[in-house]
Design an enzyme around this catalytic site. Structure first.
Site, PDB file in Angstrom:
ATOM      1  N   HIS A 116      -0.880  20.469   4.332  1.00 27.03           N
ATOM      2  CA  HIS A 116      -1.126  21.481   3.310  1.00 27.03           C
ATOM      3  C   HIS A 116      -2.625  21.729   3.238  1.00 27.03           C
ATOM      4  CE1 HIS A 116      -2.471  18.396   0.498  1.00 27.03           C
ATOM      5  NE2 HIS A 116      -1.321  17.743   0.645  1.00 27.03           N
TER       6      HIS A 116
ATOM      7  N   HIS B 265      -5.277  18.852   3.306  1.00 24.18           N
ATOM      8  CA  HIS B 265      -5.646  18.275   4.609  1.00 24.18           C
ATOM      9  C   HIS B 265      -6.601  19.222   5.346  1.00 24.18           C
ATOM     10  CE1 HIS B 265      -1.394  16.802   3.894  1.00 24.18           C
ATOM     11  NE2 HIS B 265      -2.078  15.673   3.925  1.00 24.18           N
TER      12      HIS B 265
ATOM     13  N   CYS C 201       3.615   0.102  -2.772  1.00 27.02           N
ATOM     14  CA  CYS C 201       4.028   1.508  -2.812  1.00 27.02           C
ATOM     15  C   CYS C 201       4.110   2.004  -1.375  1.00 27.02           C
ATOM     16  CB  CYS C 201       3.063   2.384  -3.598  1.00 27.02           C
ATOM     17  SG  CYS C 201       3.452   4.152  -3.376  1.00 27.02           S
TER      18      CYS C 201
ATOM     19  N   CYS D 134       1.878   5.143  -0.593  1.00 27.18           N
ATOM     20  CA  CYS D 134       0.448   4.844  -0.403  1.00 27.18           C
ATOM     21  C   CYS D 134       0.253   3.902   0.776  1.00 27.18           C
ATOM     22  CB  CYS D 134      -0.148   4.119  -1.605  1.00 27.18           C
ATOM     23  SG  CYS D 134      -0.245   5.054  -3.109  1.00 27.18           S
TER      24      CYS D 134
ATOM     25  N   CYS E 244       3.507   3.596  -9.492  1.00 32.78           N
ATOM     26  CA  CYS E 244       2.327   3.814  -8.657  1.00 32.78           C
ATOM     27  C   CYS E 244       1.446   4.886  -9.291  1.00 32.78           C
ATOM     28  CB  CYS E 244       2.783   4.258  -7.266  1.00 32.78           C
ATOM     29  SG  CYS E 244       1.476   5.062  -6.341  1.00 32.78           S
TER      30      CYS E 244
ATOM     31  N   HIS F 115       1.615   8.154  -6.882  1.00 33.43           N
ATOM     32  CA  HIS F 115       2.876   8.849  -6.610  1.00 33.43           C
ATOM     33  C   HIS F 115       3.892   8.804  -7.734  1.00 33.43           C
ATOM     34  CE1 HIS F 115       1.190   8.171  -2.542  1.00 33.43           C
ATOM     35  NE2 HIS F 115       1.582   9.411  -2.410  1.00 33.43           N
TER      36      HIS F 115
ATOM     37  N   LYS G 229      -3.278  17.403  -8.567  1.00 37.01           N
ATOM     38  CA  LYS G 229      -3.554  17.155  -7.162  1.00 37.01           C
ATOM     39  C   LYS G 229      -2.406  17.737  -6.345  1.00 37.01           C
ATOM     40  CE  LYS G 229      -4.223  14.011  -3.434  1.00 37.01           C
ATOM     41  NZ  LYS G 229      -3.738  12.827  -2.745  1.00 37.01           N
TER      42      LYS G 229
ATOM     43  N   LYS H  23       2.559  16.897  -1.322  1.00 40.64           N
ATOM     44  CA  LYS H  23       3.925  17.210  -0.916  1.00 40.64           C
ATOM     45  C   LYS H  23       4.920  16.583  -1.890  1.00 40.64           C
ATOM     46  CE  LYS H  23       6.356  19.109   2.455  1.00 40.64           C
ATOM     47  NZ  LYS H  23       6.085  20.317   3.219  1.00 40.64           N
TER      48      LYS H  23
HETATM   49  N1  MSP Z   1      -3.260   8.136   6.724  1.00 37.67           N
HETATM   50  C1  MSP Z   1      -4.146   7.946   5.643  1.00 37.67           C
HETATM   51  C2  MSP Z   1      -5.595   7.980   6.087  1.00 37.67           C
HETATM   52  C3  MSP Z   1      -5.962   6.992   7.147  1.00 37.67           C
HETATM   53  S1  MSP Z   1      -7.615   7.169   7.633  1.00 37.67           S
HETATM   54  C4  MSP Z   1      -7.941   5.811   8.547  1.00 37.67           C
HETATM   55  C5  MSP Z   1      -3.952   9.039   4.606  1.00 37.67           C
HETATM   56  N2  MSP Z   1      -3.348  10.141   5.042  1.00 37.67           N
HETATM   57  S2  MSP Z   1      -3.053  11.433   4.135  1.00 37.67           S
HETATM   58  O1  MSP Z   1      -2.260  12.308   4.947  1.00 37.67           O
HETATM   59  O2  MSP Z   1      -2.528  11.058   2.883  1.00 37.67           O
HETATM   60  O3  MSP Z   1      -4.434  12.137   3.965  1.00 37.67           O
HETATM   61  C6  MSP Z   1      -5.285  11.854   2.882  1.00 37.67           C
HETATM   62  C7  MSP Z   1      -6.502  12.702   3.037  1.00 37.67           C
HETATM   63  O4  MSP Z   1      -6.130  14.092   3.152  1.00 37.67           O
HETATM   64  C8  MSP Z   1      -7.451  12.669   1.849  1.00 37.67           C
HETATM   65  O5  MSP Z   1      -8.312  11.572   1.864  1.00 37.67           O
HETATM   66  C9  MSP Z   1      -8.179  13.984   2.063  1.00 37.67           C
HETATM   67  O6  MSP Z   1      -9.070  13.876   3.124  1.00 37.67           O
HETATM   68  C10 MSP Z   1      -7.042  14.901   2.458  1.00 37.67           C
HETATM   69  N3  MSP Z   1      -6.353  15.456   1.304  1.00 37.67           N
HETATM   70  C11 MSP Z   1      -5.005  15.435   1.088  1.00 37.67           C
HETATM   71  N4  MSP Z   1      -4.739  16.110  -0.060  1.00 37.67           N
HETATM   72  C12 MSP Z   1      -5.869  16.573  -0.601  1.00 37.67           C
HETATM   73  C13 MSP Z   1      -6.186  17.337  -1.735  1.00 37.67           C
HETATM   74  N5  MSP Z   1      -5.256  17.809  -2.559  1.00 37.67           N
HETATM   75  N6  MSP Z   1      -7.491  17.595  -1.958  1.00 37.67           N
HETATM   76  C14 MSP Z   1      -8.475  17.150  -1.130  1.00 37.67           C
HETATM   77  N7  MSP Z   1      -8.204  16.431  -0.058  1.00 37.67           N
HETATM   78  C15 MSP Z   1      -6.901  16.124   0.253  1.00 37.67           C
HETATM   79  O7  MSP Z   1      -4.365   8.843   3.492  1.00 37.67           O
END
Ligand code: MSP
Length: 506
Positions: free
Chosen positions: A17, A20, A125, A128, A142, A145, A294, A297
């Protein structure tokens, strides 16, 4: 200067989304900027494909685990391409080369005596992929979540994180800019100061992961596996070359605040335990919120970046996310907001300026841009632009740097209003002033295109093209007087054509 930039590797339990896309876009802006300045730059992104969550979600989707991760990894790869990220490599943690590197890495820590066996009992969790204490839960759920964590009791391998408290504090004290922004540095440091518990680094019940080399019945904890990507990728990202001696530890990690503890506390400790250098710097940004929440998904309130790109193109989406929300803070985003900035800032401020400038050169000078002959009455319009932006981007102030550039765009618009080229064109007495003004506008736009290129990689070359200027994006171009005399400038087609308002389109 060497700059190695990373995004987190995203979980493939869901599809991408705009949250990311946000980190990927921000990191890409920095990577493109550093390349422009001639720095040796490497940009890594990718996907995190192990963990307890994945087999379950794959089963829900009715797919074999490998087929499932392949499909979702492809979606992240597509997102990366569609936002126009210039990543040098895309790592997947299911790559056997990464898996081998994980085993080698944890073996080093084990050999150093920093991993021991114990029984783990506690709350986990799976979304997470993290353990929680009772105190960290909110109403027993959590905090991220809102789901009830699972009670887990099993024999695990533990990493002596507690033994690293002093070394981590020392690291923070010696590097006041180790973590930016400052309030995140303080958050990480006080977390360390409160005392650290040893962490479980293996799972006995999970098959979908990297086997622990000295105890293959267990798999390496997904977070340890994932963090190692930043190190492992360098070994095989470039065919026939090991970039680790070149680029480590010149790494700057970008991430959001949700995963601060893993990156700012656990990762440096793991590196120290493995006898490696800690990262150069970490930047922790905030959340893009949708309707004040925030975006995620699991909450079901996501914006698909690809839908927005279909309508507006990649550049306007890149521009919007870093302009709307101060990089480092949380902020709301909306589809109406994208539309509004598209029309007002990209269309009116920038697009119209290009249209007007080229149209005036075509009309009053038959498409000819003369050499700079007249020094502008207002002095050097562009003074400080390059230095300001470089300095801001060095401290990750992506939003501040863009505002600085926009100030320049606004002052070029003001120049048109002030000098009134249409009046200067009325008779010959204004000829020199008209030449000077048209030159200043074209030259200013050229420099703006160069400095904007990391933000708007598709639009910047189009601006240069419309002015018949060389497609040179090197940083030296961010200065006055670099526009070359040319002929044949025609009124440019709109850079940001009208798009139906989202409500009308819906
Ligand atoms: N797989 C782990 C990260 C491992 S790194 C060694 C993870 N993945 S995640 O798919 O949940 O991605 C989290 C990251 O996605 C956040 O730290 C950020 O960089 C980005 N974001 C996901 N949603 C976001 C928002 N709503 N706003 C800003 N950044 C976001 O955690």
């Amino acid at each position: 200067m060497r700059v190695y930039l990373t995004t987190p590797i995203y979980y493939v339990n869901a599809t991408p989304h705009i949250g990311h896309a946000y980190t990927t876009i921000a990191t890409d802006i920095l990577a493109r900027h550093h390349r422009q300045r001639g720095h040796e730059t490497f940009f890594l992104t990718g996907t995190d494909e192990h963990g307890t969550n994945i087999p379950r979600v794959a089963a829900e989707a009715g797919l074999d685990v490998k087929a499932f991760v392949d499909r979702n990894a492809a979606a992240f790869r597509e997102m990366t391409e569609r936002v126009n990220a210039s990543n040098d490599f895309f790592i997947r943690t299911t790559d056997p080369r990464h898996e081998a590197a994980v085993q080698e890495f944890v073996q080093r820590i084990y050999d150093a005596g920093e991993i021991y066996e114990d029984v783990y009992a506690g709350l986990y969790c799976p979304r997470c992929e993290a353990f929680y204490t009772e105190a960290e839960l909110v109403d027993g759920k959590c905090p991220v979540h809102g789901i009830v964590p699972e009670y887990v009791e099993e024999k695990n391998w533990f990493f002596r994180l507690s033994a690293y408290q002093e070394r981590l504090l020392d690291l923070y004290d010696r590097n006041p800019e180790f973590v930016l922004p400052r309030f995140r540095y303080n958050e990480a440091r006080s977390f360390i100061e409160q005392g650290l518990d040893d962490i479980s680094v293996s799972r006995a019940s999970e098959q979908w992961g990297v086997p622990v080399p000295w105890d293959p019945g267990q798999t390496v904890y997904v977070w340890v596996d994932a963090l190692i990507n930043y190190w492992s990728a360098l070994a095989f990202a470039r065919e026939g070359e090991d970039l680790r001696p070149v680029l480590w530890p010149e790494v700057r990690h970008l991430l959001a605040k949700d995963i601060l503890k893993f990156h700012c506390v656990i990762w440096p400790a793991l590196l120290l335990a493995a006898g490696l250098d800690v990262p150069r710097q970490l930047f922790v940004h905030g959340y893009l919120l949708f309707g004040e929440q925030k975006m995620s998904k699991s909450l079901g309130n996501v914006i698909d970046p690809l839908d927005l790109i279909d309508v507006y193109g990649a550049d306007p989406v890149r521009f919007y996310v870093v302009r709307e929300v101060q990089f480092g803070q949380d902020g709301n985003v909306s589809i109406d907001g994208v539309h509004e900035r598209y029309e007002r800032e990209l269309g009116n401020d920038l697009g119209n300026l290009v249209s007007r400038t080229t149209a005036m050169i075509a009309r009053y000078r038959d498409g000819r841009l003369p050499a700079a002959t007249v020094a502008g009455a207002g002095g050097d319009q562009l003074a400080g632009l390059g230095d300001d932006v470089a300095q801001q981007l060095e401290s990750f102030d992506i939003t501040g740097a863009l505002e600085r550039i926009w100030k320049q765009v606004r002052s070029l618009n003001a120049l048109v209003e002030e000098r009134k080229p249409w009046e200067l064109a009325k008779d010959d007495s204004g000829a020199a002033a008209l030449d000077g003004t048209l030159y200043e506008l074209a030259d200013g736009l050229r420099a703006v295109a160069v400095v904007l290129a990391p933000y708007l990689p598709e639009t910047a070359p189009r601006i240069l093209e419309s002015l018949n200027q060389p497609l040179d994006l090197s940083w030296e171009g961010v200065a006055s007087g670099k526009a070359v005399p040319v002929e044949g400038i025609k009124p440019a087609a709109p850079l940001f054509p009208r798009v139906e308002a989202p409500s009308a389109a819906a």
